[in-house]
Design a protein around this motif. Structure first.
Motif, short mmCIF file in Angstrom:
data_model
loop_
_atom_site.label_atom_id
_atom_site.label_comp_id
_atom_site.label_asym_id
_atom_site.label_seq_id
_atom_site.Cartn_x
_atom_site.Cartn_y
_atom_site.Cartn_z
N SER A 83 1.39 -15.86 5.13
CA SER A 83 1.77 -15.65 3.79
C SER A 83 1.40 -14.01 2.96
O SER A 83 0.38 -13.96 3.56
N LEU A 84 1.24 -14.22 1.86
CA LEU A 84 1.11 -13.30 1.09
C LEU A 84 -0.60 -13.31 0.66
O LEU A 84 -1.20 -12.39 0.76
N LYS A 85 -0.79 -14.60 0.53
CA LYS A 85 -2.90 -15.20 0.56
C LYS A 85 -3.01 -14.30 1.67
O LYS A 85 -4.73 -13.90 1.29
N ASP A 86 -2.71 -14.26 2.78
CA ASP A 86 -3.12 -14.13 4.11
C ASP A 86 -3.37 -12.04 3.91
O ASP A 86 -4.74 -12.09 4.40
N PHE A 87 -2.48 -12.32 3.85
CA PHE A 87 -2.15 -10.48 3.50
C PHE A 87 -3.24 -9.75 2.82
O PHE A 87 -4.27 -9.26 3.01
N TYR A 88 -3.34 -10.09 1.63
CA TYR A 88 -3.83 -9.64 0.39
C TYR A 88 -5.47 -10.01 1.34
O TYR A 88 -6.45 -9.36 0.90
N ARG A 89 -5.98 -11.20 1.85
CA ARG A 89 -7.48 -11.58 2.23
C ARG A 89 -7.78 -10.72 3.85
O ARG A 89 -8.99 -11.00 4.50
N SER A 90 -6.93 -9.47 4.12
CA SER A 90 -6.78 -9.71 5.61
C SER A 90 -7.69 -8.59 5.34
O SER A 90 -8.20 -7.90 4.25
N LYS A 91 -8.63 -8.09 6.54
CA LYS A 91 -9.29 -6.39 7.00
C LYS A 91 -8.25 -5.41 6.95
O LYS A 91 -9.18 -4.88 6.04
N GLU A 92 -6.72 -5.59 7.35
CA GLU A 92 -5.98 -4.84 7.15
C GLU A 92 -5.81 -4.32 6.39
O GLU A 92 -5.86 -2.92 5.85
N TRP A 93 -5.48 -5.57 5.60
CA TRP A 93 -4.85 -4.66 3.71
C TRP A 93 -6.27 -4.01 3.06
O TRP A 93 -6.70 -3.04 2.24
N GLN A 94 -7.17 -4.66 3.20
CA GLN A 94 -8.67 -4.35 2.38
C GLN A 94 -8.83 -2.68 2.61
O GLN A 94 -9.22 -2.10 2.31
N GLU A 95 -9.14 -2.33 4.29
CA GLU A 95 -9.51 -0.63 4.48
C GLU A 95 -7.95 0.02 4.30
O GLU A 95 -8.37 1.29 4.01
N PHE A 96 -7.01 -0.63 4.45
CA PHE A 96 -5.32 0.19 4.20
C PHE A 96 -6.00 0.83 2.78
O PHE A 96 -5.54 1.45 2.00
N ARG A 97 -6.55 -0.64 1.88
CA ARG A 97 -6.70 -0.16 0.13
C ARG A 97 -7.74 1.01 0.47
O ARG A 97 -7.66 2.16 -0.94
N GLU A 98 -8.99 0.74 0.76
CA GLU A 98 -9.95 1.96 0.81
C GLU A 98 -9.40 3.13 1.11
O GLU A 98 -9.75 4.36 0.57
N VAL A 99 -8.25 3.50 1.99
CA VAL A 99 -7.87 4.80 2.45
C VAL A 99 -7.44 4.97 1.31
O VAL A 99 -7.53 6.47 0.90
N VAL A 100 -6.11 4.77 0.64
CA VAL A 100 -5.58 4.76 0.01
C VAL A 100 -5.85 5.41 -1.40
O VAL A 100 -5.49 6.77 -2.08
N ILE A 101 -7.07 4.72 -2.21
CA ILE A 101 -7.65 4.92 -2.85
C ILE A 101 -8.26 6.09 -2.51
O ILE A 101 -8.37 7.29 -3.75
N GLY A 102 -8.66 6.82 -1.28
CA GLY A 102 -9.69 7.84 -1.45
C GLY A 102 -9.08 8.96 -0.69
O GLY A 102 -9.40 10.04 -1.68
N GLN A 103 -7.51 9.06 -0.63
CA GLN A 103 -6.40 10.16 -0.04
C GLN A 103 -5.68 10.66 -1.78
O GLN A 103 -5.26 11.58 -2.16
N ARG A 104 -6.27 9.30 -3.04
CA ARG A 104 -6.34 9.68 -4.01
C ARG A 104 -6.54 9.70 -5.18
O ARG A 104 -5.92 9.92 -6.85
N ILE A 105 -8.21 10.49 -4.48
CA ILE A 105 -9.02 10.04 -5.51
C ILE A 105 -8.85 12.49 -6.14
O ILE A 105 -8.17 13.11 -5.49
N GLU A 106 -8.67 12.44 -7.58
CA GLU A 106 -8.23 14.33 -7.79
C GLU A 106 -9.15 14.93 -8.64
O GLU A 106 -10.65 14.51 -8.04
N GLU A 107 -8.76 15.97 -8.55
CA GLU A 107 -10.06 16.63 -9.11
C GLU A 107 -10.81 16.39 -10.17
O GLU A 107 -12.27 17.51 -9.57
N ASP A 108 -10.84 15.59 -10.72
CA ASP A 108 -11.69 15.07 -11.68
C ASP A 108 -12.54 14.41 -11.56
O ASP A 108 -13.53 14.02 -11.78
N GLY A 109 -12.35 14.10 -10.27
CA GLY A 109 -13.17 12.58 -9.12
C GLY A 109 -13.07 11.57 -9.44
O GLY A 109 -13.43 11.01 -8.84
#
Length: 222
Positions: A4-30
């Motif tokens: 289910s979508l609930k299982d997906f959003y609670r999964s470790k795989e999504w949480q780790e993916f989320r952290e990677v994407v956020i880290g990659q999109r930090i701009e020059e102002d931090g």
């Protein structure tokens, strides 16, 4: 495989993916910027990873949709709500468990991001409503009544009763096991309004409020 979508959003795989994407999109102002408005998103809890192609029960296991950085926009909760209203997404009804110290700004944040017709279950507001007094004045004689009202609303959220899109459950929940147990029961995403103790104390109106704040930080487990 996600059931289910609930299982997906609670999964470790999504949480780790989320952290990677956020880290990659930090701009020059931090900072990470809202990719619709261009404004910096100051607090991490206000960051939403939005799927450009809507995620559904049917495509959640298609990694080209669910876990593809090219299908992700970073936006704020406020922008996310506006996008969903504009384009009429149905999707999964989302539940957020918003926790933190008294005077941390939990209700302020929720009031800024919640949409018309969303459910807001705020323990302090229930106390204020039935006691006709300050929201941090909580007579022992009324605990049973307040908790009964709380339980009715939580059951409706858990059972997804009604036609709301989002539900926000606001409370202190300093104990990690207690809040994670409730989040699992509700299928909720945890949002920590992590304002520091000194700021919370500076916002307190009196010694009673400061006592609640001190008690929260004494009991908090992260």
């Amino acid at each position: 495989m996600f059931n289910s979508l609930k299982d997906f959003y609670r999964s470790k795989e999504w949480q780790e993916f989320r952290e990677v994407v956020i880290g990659q999109r930090i701009e020059e102002d931090g900072a990470v910027h809202d990719e619709v408005t261009g404004k910096p998103i100051v607090k991490k809890y206000d960051i939403v990873l939005h799927h450009k192609e809507e995620l559904t029960e049917q495509n959640v296991n298609d990694r080209n949709i669910s876990l593809n950085p090219d299908n992700i926009m970073i936006i704020s909760h406020e922008t996310h709500n506006k996008l969903h209203k504009r384009f009429g997404y149905s999707g999964l009804r989302k539940v957020f468990l918003v926790y933190g110290s008294p005077c941390a700004g939990k209700s302020t944040w929720v009031n800024n991001v919640a949409g018309y017709g969303d459910i807001i279950m705020d323990m302090d507001s229930i106390w204020e409503c039935i006691t006709n007094s300050d929201k941090y004045h909580k007579p022992d004689a009324l605990k049973r009544n307040v908790f009964a009202i709380r339980d009715v609303i939580l059951e409706q959220i858990m059972m997804r009763v009604g036609n709301w899109s989002q539900a926000f459950v606001i409370g202190g929940y300093p104990n990690k096991m207690d809040r994670e147990r409730l989040a699992d029961k509700l299928g909720a995403e945890l949002i920590h309004i992590d304002t520091d103790k000194e700021t919370c104390l500076s916002r307190a109106k009196n010694d009673e409020w400061r006592g609640f704040i001190q008690k929260y930080f004494d009991e908090f487990t992260g």
